[in-house]
Design a protein around this motif. Structure first.
Motif, PDB file in Angstrom:
ATOM      1  N   CYS A 130       0.681  -1.178  -0.036  1.00 43.54           N
ATOM      2  CA  CYS A 130      -0.097  -0.075   0.039  1.00 43.54           C
ATOM      3  C   CYS A 130       0.995   1.186  -0.056  1.00 43.54           C
ATOM      4  CB  CYS A 130      -1.027   0.048   1.094  1.00 43.54           C
ATOM      5  SG  CYS A 130      -2.129  -1.429   1.041  1.00 43.54           S
TER       6      CYS A 130
ATOM      7  N   CYS B 262      -6.417  -0.114   0.348  1.00 43.79           N
ATOM      8  CA  CYS B 262      -5.130   0.544   0.749  1.00 43.79           C
ATOM      9  C   CYS B 262      -5.948   1.959   1.093  1.00 43.79           C
ATOM     10  CB  CYS B 262      -3.988   0.769  -0.032  1.00 43.79           C
ATOM     11  SG  CYS B 262      -3.382  -0.990  -0.411  1.00 43.79           S
TER      12      CYS B 262
ATOM     13  N   PRO C 164      -2.635  -0.226   4.647  1.00 47.61           N
ATOM     14  CA  PRO C 164      -3.413  -1.483   4.353  1.00 47.61           C
ATOM     15  C   PRO C 164      -4.803  -1.394   5.087  1.00 47.61           C
ATOM     16  CG  PRO C 164      -1.631  -1.993   5.822  1.00 47.61           C
ATOM     17  CD  PRO C 164      -1.428  -0.508   5.113  1.00 47.61           C
TER      18      PRO C 164
END
Length: 130
Positions: free
Chosen positions: A57, A100, A105
């Motif tokens: 992410c 994300c 995340p």
């Protein structure tokens, strides 16, 4: 292999005749902070691509670990490497709007499933409404 009942559609935010889905049963978040999922892309006729992927992410990178076959088996990607999502619309949308949020995340598979079912992650929705 993904089951049809577990496929959650998402809009890739660009014009295409293909349809994009994430297998709800495949979403996970590792201790390495990588969000993993199975992506299913369908097109005209019998076209269907199935990929098991991961998202980093913070760096907006993706890695494809393997490919689903028509018989339900998997084949490993030859040399999986992290690569920038760049202008890959579907993965950028999946990262930004669902898995994300705010470049971090999701905390659980349930959070990702909820975001996909609702059409956007609540944190992203809040940011967009301000």
């Amino acid at each position: 292999a993904p089951k049809e009942r577990d496929l959650l559609p998402f809009d890739p935010e660009h014009r295409t005749s293909m349809k994009f889905y994430v297998d709800a049963a495949s979403i996970s978040v590792g201790t390495d902070q990588v969000v993993r999922y199975t992506l299913v892309v369908t097109g005209d006729g019998d076209t269907r691509n199935v990929m098991y992927e991961g998202l980093r992410c913070k760096t907006r990178e993706k890695k494809t670990y393997g490919f689903g076959q028509q018989d339900g088996t998997w084949s490993k990607a030859r040399d999986p490497q992290w690569e920038s999502i760049g202008h890959d619309g579907p993965r950028l949308t999946l990262s930004r709007n669902f898995l994300c949020p705010l470049k971090g995340p999701i905390q659980s598979a349930e959070e990702g499933v909820g975001a996909l079912r609702n059409g956007i992650h609540p944190q992203v929705q809040m940011l967009q409404s301000n």
